[in-house]
Design a protein around this motif. Sequence first.
Motif, mmCIF file in Angstrom:
data_model
loop_
_atom_site.group_PDB
_atom_site.id
_atom_site.type_symbol
_atom_site.label_atom_id
_atom_site.label_comp_id
_atom_site.label_asym_id
_atom_site.label_seq_id
_atom_site.Cartn_x
_atom_site.Cartn_y
_atom_site.Cartn_z
ATOM 1 N N LYS A 158 35.266 25.758 -0.023
ATOM 2 C CA LYS A 158 34.891 25.372 1.511
ATOM 3 C C LYS A 158 34.494 26.485 2.662
ATOM 4 N N GLU A 187 30.638 25.299 3.260
ATOM 5 C CA GLU A 187 30.566 24.498 4.285
ATOM 6 C C GLU A 187 29.841 25.161 4.815
ATOM 7 N N ALA A 244 29.623 19.286 1.777
ATOM 8 C CA ALA A 244 31.140 18.480 1.974
ATOM 9 C C ALA A 244 32.235 18.770 1.453
ATOM 10 N N GLU A 251 35.480 17.574 -0.679
ATOM 11 C CA GLU A 251 36.280 16.582 -0.632
ATOM 12 C C GLU A 251 37.225 17.235 -1.626
#
Lengths: 119, 374
Positions: free
Chosen positions: B130, B134, B138, B140
Amino acid sequence: MKFTEEHEWLRVEDDVVVVGITTHASEQLGDVVFVELPEPGTEVTKDEEVCVIESVKAASDILAPIDGEIVEVNEALADDPGKVNEDPMGDAWFFKIKAADASQMDDYMDEAAYNDFIG
Amino acid sequence: MSELQRTPLFDLHQELGAKMVPFAGYEMPVQYALGVMKEHLHTRAAAGLFDVSHMGQVILRGESYEAVAEAFEALVPMDVLGLGEGRQRYGLFTNADGGIDDDLMFANRGDHLFVVVNAACKEDDIARMKAALEPSVAVEVITDRALVALQGPEAEAALARLAPSVAGMRFMDVATVEIAGADCWVSRSGYTGEDGYEISVPEAHAEALCRALLAMDEVEAIGLGARDSLRLEAGLCLYGNDIDASTSPIEGGLVWAIQKVRRAGGDREGGFPGAERVLREMAEGAPRKRVGLVPEGRAPMRAGTQIFAGAEGGEAVGVVTSGGFGPTFEGPVAMGYVTAGFAADGTNLFGEVRGKRMPVTVAKMPLVPANFKR
């Protein structure tokens, strides 16, 4: 037959005591892959480590349940440690010990008390 | 300590008589009624089914696969851009010191990258991705799918009975396959040295899929105990034991996982955390090396066993990082680190077990030959 809290069994056979581990202990250990036995003739004292058992999970010790002299060991276990899982209460005895003081056996449990102990 | 988590297969494990143990924050089956030894041998002879739902499954999505791959290459010393669609690769998250923060699998799924990471590291891995990726990519985290592995020489025959197309997959192929009415993400890979599959299945369908496989004669449920002895014989690292934040890919014997394009002189040389140390050690060698170790006799040499050059005296030249009994090898097997001068195959060393120096020989891994469908 007598039983210890360390999950060993003791069976008097003529003037020696045969020692092994219980079915419960062998199940807890899992598949046994290595057994290291003491030398016959070794003098041992109660609670001294005399054998090593290695299972697929871990190593554990077998303690001398009484004072005395190791007079015979079960060499077959060194070649086929799996016997400990197959017949822990019979063929897979570990050693025979000549008791220095047979009254040390009196403290140990009988079968009913051991079964209560393991619940 | 926080409460242990359960996988979607927990009830099935209990029904099958599994012995459950805490592992990486989950209640996991360490063995079933067969026991570790028979479960291991069954997997090498037929097929074993493993619940590995504790592992982290993550999808990385961006403008295109290429955009995601390029960003991901800043985290791993692997060729991600050059990975073909429908193909999977082994990877490593390196740290700034060139150590390994986790090992992982990643796959090119056409419009996204699918990543599977170790259970014990997944929170850190997700935070790392992340922070680095990011918002353009993305991250997930997949929490509604179980992950199971079907491993062994009869895995293909068993799974193909439910989904014939899996027979056509090669080692490290990845595909979406409908199995028993569920959309599964299937890869032809595993952690046993055997042919087989890893299957990500929607959690609502996981138990039915496992029951369908376990109903077949050749398939048995296999616990973490046998998973460990299987991967040890196969020479595969357990993160946290055999590789960790201090070991470099070179020390770990994982140079094969670093493709040419990321090495010195490659088109995308370096550009990952710790590249300086990794590239330097690739050129000059590392001070220690992970090796296979075969103890003489029957006594296992467990993790932590110190390795010496001689039968008496001297400083330790190495340490065992994983060791136990190899049911297929039919004897004790181990792996560990030794100083570079002692790493050649056939080097005779000594491991100190309960105060006694026992002979042990450096051996080429895998100790049991791999059986992949290339």
